[in-house]
Design a protein around this motif. Structure first.
Motif, PDB file in Angstrom:
ATOM      1  N   ASP C 205       0.848  -1.183   0.000  1.00 37.46           N
ATOM      2  CA  ASP C 205       0.000   0.000   0.000  1.00 37.46           C
ATOM      3  C   ASP C 205       0.888   1.240   0.000  1.00 37.46           C
ATOM      4  OD1 ASP C 205      -2.338  -1.591   0.389  1.00 37.46           O
ATOM      5  OD2 ASP C 205      -1.703  -1.839   2.470  1.00 37.46           O
ATOM      6  N   TRP C 206       2.023   1.117   0.617  1.00 37.73           N
ATOM      7  CA  TRP C 206       2.885   2.274   0.838  1.00 37.73           C
ATOM      8  C   TRP C 206       4.324   1.830   0.637  1.00 37.73           C
ATOM      9  CZ3 TRP C 206       1.228   7.079   1.158  1.00 37.73           C
ATOM     10  CH2 TRP C 206       2.087   8.076   1.651  1.00 37.73           C
ATOM     11  N   VAL C 207       5.040   2.497  -0.284  1.00 40.80           N
ATOM     12  CA  VAL C 207       6.412   2.108  -0.589  1.00 40.80           C
ATOM     13  C   VAL C 207       7.364   3.202  -0.127  1.00 40.80           C
ATOM     14  CG1 VAL C 207       8.037   1.460  -2.416  1.00 40.80           C
ATOM     15  CG2 VAL C 207       5.629   0.835  -2.620  1.00 40.80           C
ATOM     16  N   VAL C 208       8.435   2.783   0.524  1.00 40.78           N
ATOM     17  CA  VAL C 208       9.452   3.719   0.987  1.00 40.78           C
ATOM     18  C   VAL C 208      10.748   3.375   0.273  1.00 40.78           C
ATOM     19  CG1 VAL C 208      10.707   4.554   2.999  1.00 40.78           C
ATOM     20  CG2 VAL C 208       8.333   3.811   3.238  1.00 40.78           C
ATOM     21  N   VAL C 209      11.205   4.251  -0.615  1.00 39.97           N
ATOM     22  CA  VAL C 209      12.432   3.969  -1.353  1.00 39.97           C
ATOM     23  C   VAL C 209      13.603   4.600  -0.609  1.00 39.97           C
ATOM     24  CG1 VAL C 209      13.594   4.079  -3.577  1.00 39.97           C
ATOM     25  CG2 VAL C 209      11.095   4.025  -3.472  1.00 39.97           C
ATOM     26  N   MET C 210      14.652   3.805  -0.415  1.00 43.44           N
ATOM     27  CA  MET C 210      15.798   4.264   0.368  1.00 43.44           C
ATOM     28  C   MET C 210      17.075   4.125  -0.428  1.00 43.44           C
ATOM     29  SD  MET C 210      14.925   2.259   3.870  1.00 43.44           S
ATOM     30  CE  MET C 210      16.283   2.971   4.783  1.00 43.44           C
ATOM     31  N   ARG C 211      18.034   4.998  -0.071  1.00 48.21           N
ATOM     32  CA  ARG C 211      19.367   4.882  -0.667  1.00 48.21           C
ATOM     33  C   ARG C 211      20.362   5.448   0.331  1.00 48.21           C
ATOM     34  NH1 ARG C 211      21.263   9.050  -5.264  1.00 48.21           N
ATOM     35  NH2 ARG C 211      22.996   7.904  -6.170  1.00 48.21           N
ATOM     36  N   ASP C 212      21.412   4.700   0.618  1.00 48.03           N
ATOM     37  CA  ASP C 212      22.464   5.132   1.546  1.00 48.03           C
ATOM     38  C   ASP C 212      21.902   5.660   2.860  1.00 48.03           C
ATOM     39  OD1 ASP C 212      24.226   4.438  -0.408  1.00 48.03           O
ATOM     40  OD2 ASP C 212      24.406   6.474  -1.204  1.00 48.03           O
ATOM     41  N   GLY C 213      20.890   5.009   3.377  1.00 50.26           N
ATOM     42  CA  GLY C 213      20.355   5.399   4.669  1.00 50.26           C
ATOM     43  C   GLY C 213      19.463   6.619   4.650  1.00 50.26           C
ATOM     44  N   ILE C 214      19.132   7.075   3.461  1.00 52.53           N
ATOM     45  CA  ILE C 214      18.290   8.264   3.361  1.00 52.53           C
ATOM     46  C   ILE C 214      16.997   7.903   2.642  1.00 52.53           C
ATOM     47  CG2 ILE C 214      18.137  10.583   2.349  1.00 52.53           C
ATOM     48  CD1 ILE C 214      21.201  10.682   2.566  1.00 52.53           C
ATOM     49  N   LEU C 215      15.899   8.457   3.121  1.00 50.56           N
ATOM     50  CA  LEU C 215      14.625   8.222   2.465  1.00 50.56           C
ATOM     51  C   LEU C 215      14.593   9.014   1.163  1.00 50.56           C
ATOM     52  CD1 LEU C 215      11.239   8.093   4.199  1.00 50.56           C
ATOM     53  CD2 LEU C 215      11.443   9.404   2.121  1.00 50.56           C
ATOM     54  N   MET C 216      14.392   8.320   0.045  1.00 53.22           N
ATOM     55  CA  MET C 216      14.379   9.000  -1.242  1.00 53.22           C
ATOM     56  C   MET C 216      12.974   9.420  -1.633  1.00 53.22           C
ATOM     57  SD  MET C 216      17.533   8.992  -1.912  1.00 53.22           S
ATOM     58  CE  MET C 216      17.778   9.459  -3.614  1.00 53.22           C
ATOM     59  N   GLN C 217      12.011   8.571  -1.369  1.00 52.65           N
ATOM     60  CA  GLN C 217      10.628   8.889  -1.693  1.00 52.65           C
ATOM     61  C   GLN C 217       9.731   7.900  -0.971  1.00 52.65           C
ATOM     62  OE1 GLN C 217       9.743   9.055  -5.874  1.00 52.65           O
ATOM     63  NE2 GLN C 217       7.632   9.697  -5.561  1.00 52.65           N
ATOM     64  N   ALA C 218       8.595   8.390  -0.475  1.00 52.91           N
ATOM     65  CA  ALA C 218       7.606   7.507   0.128  1.00 52.91           C
ATOM     66  C   ALA C 218       6.258   7.836  -0.490  1.00 52.91           C
ATOM     67  CB  ALA C 218       7.560   7.705   1.636  1.00 52.91           C
ATOM     68  N   GLY C 219       5.499   6.817  -0.822  1.00 54.25           N
ATOM     69  CA  GLY C 219       4.202   7.081  -1.429  1.00 54.25           C
ATOM     70  C   GLY C 219       3.520   5.783  -1.773  1.00 54.25           C
ATOM     71  N   THR C 220       2.349   5.887  -2.394  1.00 58.10           N
ATOM     72  CA  THR C 220       1.670   4.670  -2.808  1.00 58.10           C
ATOM     73  C   THR C 220       2.460   4.048  -3.944  1.00 58.10           C
ATOM     74  OG1 THR C 220       0.356   5.797  -4.478  1.00 58.10           O
ATOM     75  CG2 THR C 220      -0.578   5.688  -2.255  1.00 58.10           C
ATOM     76  N   ALA C 221       2.206   2.771  -4.170  1.00 52.60           N
ATOM     77  CA  ALA C 221       2.929   2.069  -5.218  1.00 52.60           C
ATOM     78  C   ALA C 221       2.785   2.802  -6.544  1.00 52.60           C
ATOM     79  CB  ALA C 221       2.400   0.635  -5.328  1.00 52.60           C
ATOM     80  N   GLN C 222       1.584   3.297  -6.822  1.00 54.89           N
ATOM     81  CA  GLN C 222       1.370   3.956  -8.107  1.00 54.89           C
ATOM     82  C   GLN C 222       2.132   5.274  -8.219  1.00 54.89           C
ATOM     83  OE1 GLN C 222      -2.716   4.508  -9.198  1.00 54.89           O
ATOM     84  NE2 GLN C 222      -2.161   4.993 -11.312  1.00 54.89           N
ATOM     85  N   GLU C 223       2.148   6.016  -7.119  1.00 57.27           N
ATOM     86  CA  GLU C 223       2.901   7.273  -7.131  1.00 57.27           C
ATOM     87  C   GLU C 223       4.379   7.025  -7.417  1.00 57.27           C
ATOM     88  OE1 GLU C 223       0.278   9.653  -3.810  1.00 57.27           O
ATOM     89  OE2 GLU C 223       2.380   9.250  -3.372  1.00 57.27           O
ATOM     90  N   ILE C 224       4.903   6.037  -6.730  1.00 61.46           N
ATOM     91  CA  ILE C 224       6.324   5.735  -6.900  1.00 61.46           C
ATOM     92  C   ILE C 224       6.590   5.308  -8.330  1.00 61.46           C
ATOM     93  CG2 ILE C 224       8.199   4.213  -6.151  1.00 61.46           C
ATOM     94  CD1 ILE C 224       7.525   5.864  -3.857  1.00 61.46           C
ATOM     95  N   HIS C 225       5.687   4.527  -8.861  1.00 62.53           N
ATOM     96  CA  HIS C 225       5.888   3.991 -10.191  1.00 62.53           C
ATOM     97  C   HIS C 225       5.764   5.076 -11.252  1.00 62.53           C
ATOM     98  CE1 HIS C 225       4.661   1.828 -13.908  1.00 62.53           C
ATOM     99  NE2 HIS C 225       5.618   1.020 -13.520  1.00 62.53           N
TER     100      HIS C 225
END
Lengths: 273, 294, 361
Positions: C205-225
C-alpha cells in the motif's frame, strides 16, 4: 545495563588471563637478564652474561642446529607424504574413506604420551631410538596427518574445471600437476609448512621419548634443565628459555602471516541438518 | 567434503592408490604397528614365558600404581570442567564479535604455541614464593602470608588451565559464532528473553560442540606429563599415569609393564575419544597447534 | 485476535563507528497497511527493520506506536512478529515446537497451543507437518512455517526481512500472493523489506524507497511507479533512458520542454523547474514507440545496434542520431543496422532535477 556488566566481566576475565600470561612470560625474560633476583620487584643489577653462559654450557649452538634440521626435515617429508594423499581425499570418493580419515585423525587426537611409549619401545628395538632420524620419524607421525588435513581444504577450493580445462587443452597428468595444481596450492603448502615447523619445534612429548643425547631439540633440553632445577643458576635456564621463546615467537610471527590465530586449533563445524 | 554414497562407483583408481599409499603406509607402520606391538608386549611380561595378564594384574593390585589412575582423574576431571565452563561462558559472551579480536586471539595462541615447558618455567618463577604474584598480593595486603602454588596440585592445574583454556576458547568461539544469529534474533522476537534464548535455543545448538570440547580437553589432560613433573610432585600427589608409564619404560626399562600402563591410559582416553568419534562427522581439522600437547 | 496497530511513527539515525547507515530516517504511517522498505543492498533497509524490531539499538531517534514510545523495549517485549530472510527456524525443534515456541513462553494452556498451532498450519496450507524437522522441508515450506511461527502470536506488527529472496523465481511469485492473502485476510500491519521493485509494487500500500540510509521517496505504489521524485527512484523503477537537458520552456499543468544534445524533448514535471534550469528527461524502454512513419514532437531518428529477443517483445538498443543510446522494448521486428524512427509520447516523459538533487524526506 545487566548486559553491559556481563560484557565487562568477560573482558576483565580475558584481561586477567592476559596479564597472567604476560607476567609468566616476562618473568622468564627479566630473570634471564638478572645478575641476582631475590624478592624485589625488579633485579638489582642486570647482565647479559647468562646468555653467553647458557650458550656455551648447554651446547646451545648444536642443540639449535639439531632442532632446525629436525624441524625442516619434518616439514619437507610431511608435505611430500601428505600432499598426494590430501589431493585424493579432497577429490575422490571411495568406500572406506571415512575410516581412512579417522585413521589419519587418531595420531592428532590421541595424546602423544599414550602412543609415544610403544612407539619409542619399537624404535629402540630397531635401533633408531635416540637418533636424529628417529626423532624425525617420530614427529612425522602426527605431522603427516596434520599436513593432510591442512592441505585438503585448499584442494577442495580448486575447481575441478581447472584441471579438466587443462586436460582438454592437452595437458597430461604430470603437466596438470606441475602447471595447475602446484602453483595453486602454494598458499596451502606455505600454511601447512609453517604450522608444521612451529609444531615440531615446540613439540615435547614425542621428541622427549625418542631422543637421545645427540638428538635433543631445544624444548627437550630446556625440560631437562628445568627439571634439574638448582643444578645450574636459574638465570641461565631462563636465558635458555628466552632463546627457545624467541625461536618460537619468530616462527609464530611468520605463521601468522599465512593463518589467522583461530586456525591454529581444531575447528568444529556446525552440524548440517 | 563429499562422501561416497551407497552404490556410487568407487573413484579409487590406481593413481589414487599410489597417491594415498605412502602416507597410509607411514601411519600404519609408525602408528598402528607400534600400538599393536605395545598391546602385544604388554601381554608378554618380561619375567614370564608366553602370554599373561600379569602386568595388568600387578598394576591394579599395587596401590602405588593404581592410585595414579585416581590422581590422573583428580586432575583431568576438575580441569576439564573448569576449562570448558570458562571457555564456553567467554565464547558465548563474545559470539557477536570481539573487540580487538585479532590482538586477543593472537595473544591467546601464544601459550598454545610456546608449549608447556616454557610456561612451567615461567609459572615457577611468577607464582613462586618470591615471584611477582606474591609480591603484588602481599604488597596490597590481600594475603598475609604466601600461598604455595607450585610443586603441588595447584601448580599442575594452573599450567593446564593456561595451556588448555585458550585452546578450548578459540575452538568454542569458532563454533558458537558459527550459529546463525538470526536464529537467536527470531527467538527474541517470539518473546524469549536473553536467558531463555540461552538455555532453550542456543544450548541445544551448542551441545555437540560442547561435548567435543569436553572430550578433547579430557583426553588431553588425562595424558598430563611434563607439567605434572615440573610443577607438581611427580613422586607423590601428582604422580599421574603417564609418569608411571614413563618410569617403567625409561627408569626400570620394563617395556612390557610400561606398555601395559600405556594401554590402560589409552583405554581411559578411548572413552573420551568415543564421544569425539561419535560426534566427529562435522569436526574439521583446520590446523592444530595444541593437539596432543598438554 | 489482538488488534493491530493504528499508527507507527519513527525517526532514527544509526551509525556503525564512523559510518552512518541511517540518516534521520523517519516515517509516519497508519496501521493495517502493507509498507515496504525498498532499496539496493546496503541502503540501510534491513538495519531499519532490525531497529524497529529492537534487535539492534538506534544511535539516535525514537519509535512510537499508537502514541506510546517503544524504542527502549527489548525485542521480546514489543509484541511484533518477524520473518527472516533465511527463515531462522530452530533446527533442533519440530515444526510443531517451532510454532508453539512463543505460545509456550507465554505459558498458554496445552490445549490452546495445540489448537492454535493447528490453525496456523491450516492457514499456511501445511496441515500434518507437525512432526517434521526444518531440514526435511523445502525452502518454500520453511518460509511458510516461519510465517506461521510469527503469526501464531497475533503480532501487532509483522516485520518481514527479504523473506522471498532465497526462493526460486516460480515459488517467489506463489509466496508473494500468499503473503498478500494473509495480510489482507488477517488485517495486519506489515513492514516488508526488499530490493525487488516488482515485489514492492505488487504487495504494498505504501512504498518507501531508500538509498544510503536516506529516504528518497515515500508514497503509494502507483505514485512511486508513475511519479518518481528523482533520478535514483526513476532508475530503480525502470526508467532506463535519461537525457540531461536544459529547460527551454514551461507550460501549464507541468508541461515542459528541454533541449540537450541537439534534441528537443517535451514532457511533464512535478518539480519547480524554471526556464534555463538543468534537468533530466527520463522515459521507460516500454514507453518508447518505434515505427517508420511516426512524426510530431519527440520524434527522433536512430540506428539499431542490438536486438535481443525476449519472447513477447524485443529489447532493442539503438543509437540516436543526436548521439545518446536508447533502450527500447518493442514488439516491432527490427534488425541491426536498420534506421528507425522513435517517438517518446510526451505524457510518458518525466522531467527530474539532476542526479543528487530532489532528495528530501
Amino acid at each position: 545495563m545487566r548486559g553491559r556488566l556481563w560484557g565487562l566481566a568477560l573482558y576483565m576475565f580475558v584481561l586477567g588471563f592476559i596479564l597472567n600470561l604476560l607476567g609468566i612470560v616476562s618473568h622468564v625474560l627479566v630473570s634471564s637478564l638478572a645478575k641476582r633476583w631475590f624478592g624485589t620487584p625488579l633485579p638489582t643489577a642486570f647482565t647479559t652474561e647468562w646468555f653467553a653462559y647458557a650458550w656455551s654450557n648447554f651446547d646451545l649452538g648444536r642443540v639449535l642446529g639439531v632442532t632446525i634440521f629436525i624441524a625442516l626435515a619434518v616439514v619437507v617429508l610431511a608435505l611430500i607424504l601428505g600432499f598426494p594423499a590430501a589431493y585424493i581425499l579432497a577429490r575422490r570418493n571411495f568406500r572406506g574413506k571415512p575410516l581412512l580419515l579417522l585413521l589419519y585423525f587418531l595420531p592428532l587426537l590421541i595424546p602423544q604420551m599414550t602412543y609415544g611409549i610403544p612407539l619409542a619401545t619399537t624404535m629402540y628395538r630397531y635401533a633408531i631410538g635416540g637418533t636424529v632420524a628417529g626423532v624425525i620419524l617420530a614427529n612425522l607421525v602426527p605431522m603427516v596427518p596434520l599436513a593432510v588435513f591442512i592441505l585438503m581444504p585448499f584442494f577442495e577450493q580448486i575447481s575441478m574445471n581447472l584441471e579438466w580445462g587443462a586436460a582438454m587443452m592437452g595437458a597430461n597428468r604430470f603437466q596438470v600437476f606441475r602447471r595447475i595444481l602446484l602453483p595453486l596450492t602454494v598458499p596451502g603448502l606455505l600454511t601447512a609448512g609453517v604450522l608444521i615447523l612451529v609444531n615440531t619445534v615446540s613439540n615435547f612429548e614425542l621428541t622427549f621419548l625418542v631422543s637421545g643425547a645427540g638428538s635433543q631439540t631445544l624444548v627437550v633440553a630446556l625440560f631437562y634443565n628445568v627439571f634439574a632445577g638448582g643444578v645450574r643458576p636459574v638465570y641461565s635456564v631462563d636465558a635458555m628459555a628466552v632463546m627457545y621463546m624467541t625461536t618460537v615467537m619468530l616462527l609464530l610471527l611468520l605463521a601468522l602471516r599465512f593463518v589467522r590465530p583461530t586456525q591454529m586449533v581444531f575447528r568444529l563445524d556446525q552440524p548440517q541438518r | 567434503m563429499r562422501r561416497a554414497r551407497v552404490g556410487e562407483r568407487s573413484e579409487l583408481d590406481a593413481m589414487a592408490m599410489v597417491c594415498v599409499l605412502p602416507s597410509l603406509l607411514y601411519v600404519l607402520v609408525m602408528f598402528v604397528y607400534p600400538f599393536l606391538y605395545g598391546i602385544y608386549m604388554s601381554l608378554r611380561p618380561a619375567k614370564l614365558l608366553g602370554f599373561s595378564l600379569a602386568n595388568y594384574i600387578v598394576f591394579f593390585t599395587d596401590e602405588w600404581q593404581y592410585r595414579t589412575v585416581w590422581i590422573t582423574f583428580g586432575i583431568a576431571v576438575p580441569n576439564t570442567i573448569v576449562v570448558v565452563s570458562f571457555a564456553l561462558l567467554l565464547a558465548y559472551g563474545m559470539r557477536r564479535g570481539i573487540w580487538l579480536e585479532r590482538t586477543i586471539t593472537t595473544i591467546l595462541v601464544l601459550p598454545i604455541s610456546l608449549g608447556v615447558i616454557l610456561l612451567a618455567e615461567g609459572i615457577l618463577g611468577f607464582y613462586g614464593a618470591r615471584g611477582w604474584f606474591h609480591q603484588i598480593l602481599l604488597g596490597l595486603g590481600v594475603l598475609k602470608e604466601p600461598l604455595v602454588l607450585t610443586h603441588n596440585y595447584i601448580g599442575v592445574m594452573l599450567s593446564l588451565f593456561m595451556q588448555q583454556f585458550p585452546f578450548c576458547f578459540l575452538m568454542l568461539l569458532g563454533y558458537v559464532s558459527g550459529i546463525d544469529p538470526s536464529i537467536e534474533n527470531s527467538a527474541r522476537t517470539l518473546g524469549a528473553g536473553p536467558w531463555t534464548v540461552f538455555y532453550k535455543v542456543m544450548l541445544p545448538l551448542m551441545a555437540p560442540g560442547i561435548a567435543i570440547a569436553f572430550a578433547l580437553v579430557f583426553v588431553m589432560s588425562f595424558g598430563v606429563f611434563p607439567s605434572a613433573i615440573l610443577l607438581g610432585q611427580p613422586a607423590g600427589a601428582t604422580r599421574t599415569i603417564a609418569i608411571a608409564a614413563y618410569q617403567q619404560a625409561f627408569e626400570f626399562y620394563d617395556m612390557s609393564y610400561a606398555s601395559a600402563i600405556a594401554v590402560v591410559m589409552g583405554l581411559f582416553q578411548l572413552a573420551g575419544l568415543l564421544v569425539i568419534i561419535l560426534l566427529r562427522r562435522r569436526m574439521v581439522m583446520a590446523a592444530t597447534m595444541g593437539v596432543g600437547k598438554r | 485476535m489482538k488488534d493491530t496497530i493504528e499508527s507507527l511513527r519513527f525517526r532514527i539515525t544509526k551509525r556503525f563507528g564512523t559510518k552512518t547507515v541511517l540518516k534521520d530516517f523517519g516515517l509516519e504511517v497508519r496501521g493495517r497497511q502493507f509498507i515496504t522498505f525498498l532499496g539496493p543492498s546496503g541502503c540501510g533497509k534491513s538495519t531499519a527493520l532490525n531497529i524497529l524490531a529492537g534487535l539492534i539499538p538506534a544511535t539516535d531517534g525514537d519509535v512510537w506506536i499508537d502514541g506510546e514510545r517503544i524504542d527502549h523495549l527489548p525485542p521480546e517485549k514489543r509484541g511484533f512478529g518477524m520473518v527472516f530472510q533465511n527463515y531462522a527456524l530452530f533446527p533442533h525443534m519440530t515444526v510443531y515446537s517451532n510454532i508453539a515456541f512463543g505460545l509456550q513462553l507465554q505459558r498458554r494452556p496445552a490445549a490452546e497451543i495445540r489448537e492454535r498451532v493447528g490453525q496456523m498450519l491450516d492457514l499456511v496450507q501445511l496441515p500434518g507437518f507437525e512432526e517434521r524437522y526444518p531440514s526435511q522441508l523445502s525452502g518454500g515450506q520453511q518460509q511458510r512455517i516461519a510465517i506461521a511461527r510469527a503469526l501464531v502470536l497475533h503480532p501487532r506488527l509483522l516485520l518481514l526481512d527479504e523473506p522471498l529472496s532465497n526462493l526460486d523465481a516460480k515459488l517467489r511469485i506463489e509466496m508473494r500472493a500468499e503473503i498478500k492473502r494473509l495480510h489482507t485476510n488477517l488485517g495486519l500491519t506489515s513492514i516488508y523489506v526488499t530490493h525487488d521493485q516488482t515485489e514492492a509494487l505488487s504487495l504494498s500500500d505504501w512504498v518507501v524507497v531508500m538509498r544510503d540510509g536516506i529516504l528518497m521517496q515515500a508514497g503509494t505504489a502507483q505514485e512511486i511507479h508513475d511519479q518518481p521524485r528523482n533520478v535514483f527512484v526513476a532508475d530503480f523503477m525502470g526508467f532506463r533512458n535519461f537525457f540531461p537537458v536544459q529547460v527551454a520552456s514551461v507550460g501549464p499543468e507541468g508541461v515542459v520542454e528541454g533541449t540537450g544534445n541537439g534534441m528537443r524533448i517535451r514532457g511533464r514535471t512535478r518539480h519547480a523547474l524554471g526556464p534555463g534550469a538543468a534537468a533530466v528527461a527520463a522515459i521507460r524502454p516500454d514507453d518508447v514507440q518505434v515505427g517508420e512513419h511516426l512524426g510530431g514532437p519527440n520524434a527522433f531518428h536512430g540506428k539499431v545496434d542490438i536486438v535481443e529477443y525476449l519472447g513477447r517483445e524485443n529489447e532493442v538498443i539503438l543509437t540516436l542520431e543526436a548521439g545518446p543510446r536508447l533502450w527500447v522494448h518493442t514488439p516491432e521486428r527490427v534488425v541491426p543496422g536498420e534506421s528507425v524512427m522513435v517517438v517518446f509520447p510526451p505524457e510518458k516523459v518525466i522531467f527530474l532535477p539532476p542526479d543528487g538533487e530532489g532528495v528530501s524526506a
